[in-house]
Structures are given as structure tokens and as C-alpha cells.
Design an enzyme around this catalytic site. Sequence first.
Site, mmCIF file in Angstrom:
data_model
loop_
_atom_site.group_PDB
_atom_site.id
_atom_site.type_symbol
_atom_site.label_atom_id
_atom_site.label_comp_id
_atom_site.label_asym_id
_atom_site.label_seq_id
_atom_site.Cartn_x
_atom_site.Cartn_y
_atom_site.Cartn_z
ATOM 1 N N ASP A 220 39.088 37.577 40.632
ATOM 2 C CA ASP A 220 38.342 36.519 39.815
ATOM 3 C C ASP A 220 38.889 36.919 38.106
ATOM 4 O O ASP A 220 38.812 35.669 37.540
ATOM 5 C CB ASP A 220 36.823 37.179 39.514
ATOM 6 C CG ASP A 220 36.112 37.133 40.926
ATOM 7 O OD1 ASP A 220 36.498 36.096 41.685
ATOM 8 O OD2 ASP A 220 35.207 37.852 41.351
ATOM 9 N N HIS B 97 36.206 45.976 42.912
ATOM 10 C CA HIS B 97 36.059 45.664 44.270
ATOM 11 C C HIS B 97 35.695 46.896 45.333
ATOM 12 O O HIS B 97 36.399 47.650 45.397
ATOM 13 C CB HIS B 97 37.211 44.798 44.765
ATOM 14 C CG HIS B 97 37.022 43.840 45.900
ATOM 15 N ND1 HIS B 97 36.545 44.229 47.205
ATOM 16 C CD2 HIS B 97 36.835 42.390 45.831
ATOM 17 C CE1 HIS B 97 36.762 43.198 47.932
ATOM 18 N NE2 HIS B 97 36.637 42.049 47.238
#
Length: 412
Positions: free
Chosen positions: A352, A304
Site C-alpha cells: 500500500d 503485513h
Amino acid sequence: MTDHSADAGRLTTREAADRLGVKPETVYAYVSRGQLASRRDPGGRGSTFDAAEVETLARRGRRDPSAGGDPTQRIRTGITLIERDRYWFRGVDAAELARRYHYEEIADWLWTGTLRPGIRFTAPPGALAAGRRAVAALPAESGSADRLRAAAIAAAVTDPVRFDLDRDAVLGSARILIPTLVDALPPAGPGGSGERDPLALRLWSRLTARPADAESLRTLDMALSLLIDHDLAASTLAVRVAASTRAHPYAAVSAGLGALDGPLHGAAGGLAHRMLAEALERGGAAPVVADHLRAGRSVPGLGHRLYRGRDPRAEALFEALGRIPAAGPALETALEVESAAARGLDLKANVDLALAVLTVASGMPADASETIFAVGRTAGWIAHALEEYGEGSLRLRPSGHYTGPRPPLPLP
């Protein structure tokens, strides 16, 4: 992985990293979040990157003068702060909020500044009936985002005060919209739940036919809470642009749902779900990670751009999932994925991957994480719409940088 000279107009990983001023592993983090596209070199010795795309990303990072006039670069918000691998809602640790309170309590507090323990969001009969009819009318192959958009539009039509952008009216619409998104979805099995049950329980019964144990239900509620907001993600920016035109809150949320439908945003959890399910079927993460890397694909659920270490949302969900015995195999495999990829990419788990553990372990379909993401994020979208309604209208209008042929040209 060996670096080498790229084709004309393409850069090697090392060259792309040098242009961006980052480490090579960060380049792959950009790929995993959809900011860069990679292509496997025909010789099989590494990935290459389009030089123009790398330069565009580098310019954004430098905030050069050509980008400085863009009003979307200067959106003030008092909702979420992200720094030092943590994030806060209005100055309060978001992960701690999710551990302590329920989704509806946190959402209402985010909007009003007042915590109301035990608050429940329930849709009026008219909105709920319209939402269910709209969802039922869709083709059987409709996806999660299709159903949610249909429910949002149907709920809007039943709300006669949707064009009133006064704060209290907007909050009234929000408290109609969120439960309609959940309760308009068809039950996943017999029984289901009542409209007065906690929102997480109602959502659970629409995502899986398995009965909900207390820890699994609490983890789903935590996931909704952790996903409420994450600064100006693409879908949130879409909501604010719509709100800047004074679109009503249902329309603003619909704009967010449209942006969320992209495979690099809300649908990313489905990719992680499929990857994790495959790893469980094959008995380990290593061959699945190797297959992704061999094909020049990023490994879903890793990296990320806002965090150097593990995504704090994943950290909190992994902790909660560790208390669910049935989630043990999926959680162990997810951690194997993170460990296997870390040896070459130095990427940590993002939310996720954590959602994939929850959905795989609970017998939910691959697109369940998209539903969870959208429902949870709707509360944050409403908070951003409220902020934008307080700004000057039509302010989010960047100027285009024209690159076409110079006029005058003859008529075609």
C-alpha cells in the site's frame, strides 16, 4: 510507551501479546491489517484491546478443534505460495515475473501455463459500449469500486456464454472482462489511449492527465503484475465462495470487488496516499507518524501479517520507483515513514505504501491504488474461480457456532 492495567474487559499491549504468543510490535501489525481494533487509553499511556477479540484471534492462530471443521481452513490451491518473506506464482518468483514480463502475459500464463509474448486483452465493442454506458450513468461522486462493479455487471449481460463454466469459455470471459474494467473508465484528461495499446497505458490515461514516461508506465505494469494474487485474501475467498455456487466468472469477480471495497483491504492504499501527501505537504514524515500514533491509529502502509520484513511487492516497486526522477520526493518520504515508525513498532513497508508513492508522484487521485489493485487482482480471481469450478459445488459452507439464547422461548 508505558504498559499499565487496562479497564475491565480490555487488555494492554503486553497482555494482548502474551495471549497471542507474539511480540508487542506484532500486535500493532495485526491492527494495521484490520485483524484487531485498538483504543487509545484515556490516560494517553498506550492502546488497549478487547479481550474477547484477542481470544478469537488466538483461537484462529491455534487452529483449535472448533475451527478444524471449517472447510475454508482447508482450501487447496496451486496458484500462490508465500513463505520466507517471498511469494511465488505456480513455483516461479512473482517479483521476477513482474520484472521480466507484462501484466497480460503473466495473467494468461497463470491461467494456461503457456507464455504468449505480446498478448493484448481487448474488449468486444458490445461489452465495452455497455460498460461505458453503465459507468457514465453513475453519480459523479461514485468511487473506484462503484465504477468497476458497474462495468463488470454490464460486461456480463453482453456475454451470452457467461454461464458456460468450461475452462475455455471462462478464459474467454476473462479476456473480455479485464479490458472492459479498464476501458470503461472515463479518461482523466484529453487524448487518452487506443484500445489496442498495452493495458497499463490504457489504465494510466484513466488515472492521471499527466503523460506517461516509459519508466512510470513500466512501474504501473509491474504493480498490476505484482498484485495478481496473494493467496486467500478476503476478496479471493469471496470469489471462491461465489464460484463454489457455480456463479459465472463475472459474478465471482463482482463478489471479489465487493469485498475489496472494504477500508481494510483494497481501500488501504488510499489511506496511505493521503498520509504520504500530508507528509510531503508538511515537509517530513515524523510529525505525520507522530500524529497517527498519538491518536491511537495505525500508520497506513506499514506491516503485513504474512511477512516479517518488508513486503516483497513493496521492495520491487520501490526499486522501480527509484528509476523515476519525479517520484524521488514521494519515495524519500515513504522511506522516512518506514524509518520513523520502525523505531517504535518494527513494521516494514507494505505494498500500500509503494502504491501510494506511485499514485502521489503521478498526480493520481487517492483511490487510484484501489483501481490498480482491483484490475491487477482480477487475473488472480479468475485463476481461483477456475480452481473452484473443479471442486465439488457448495463445499465452502462452514457451520455457524450459535451463541444466542437456547430454545424454546415464548413468541415475542
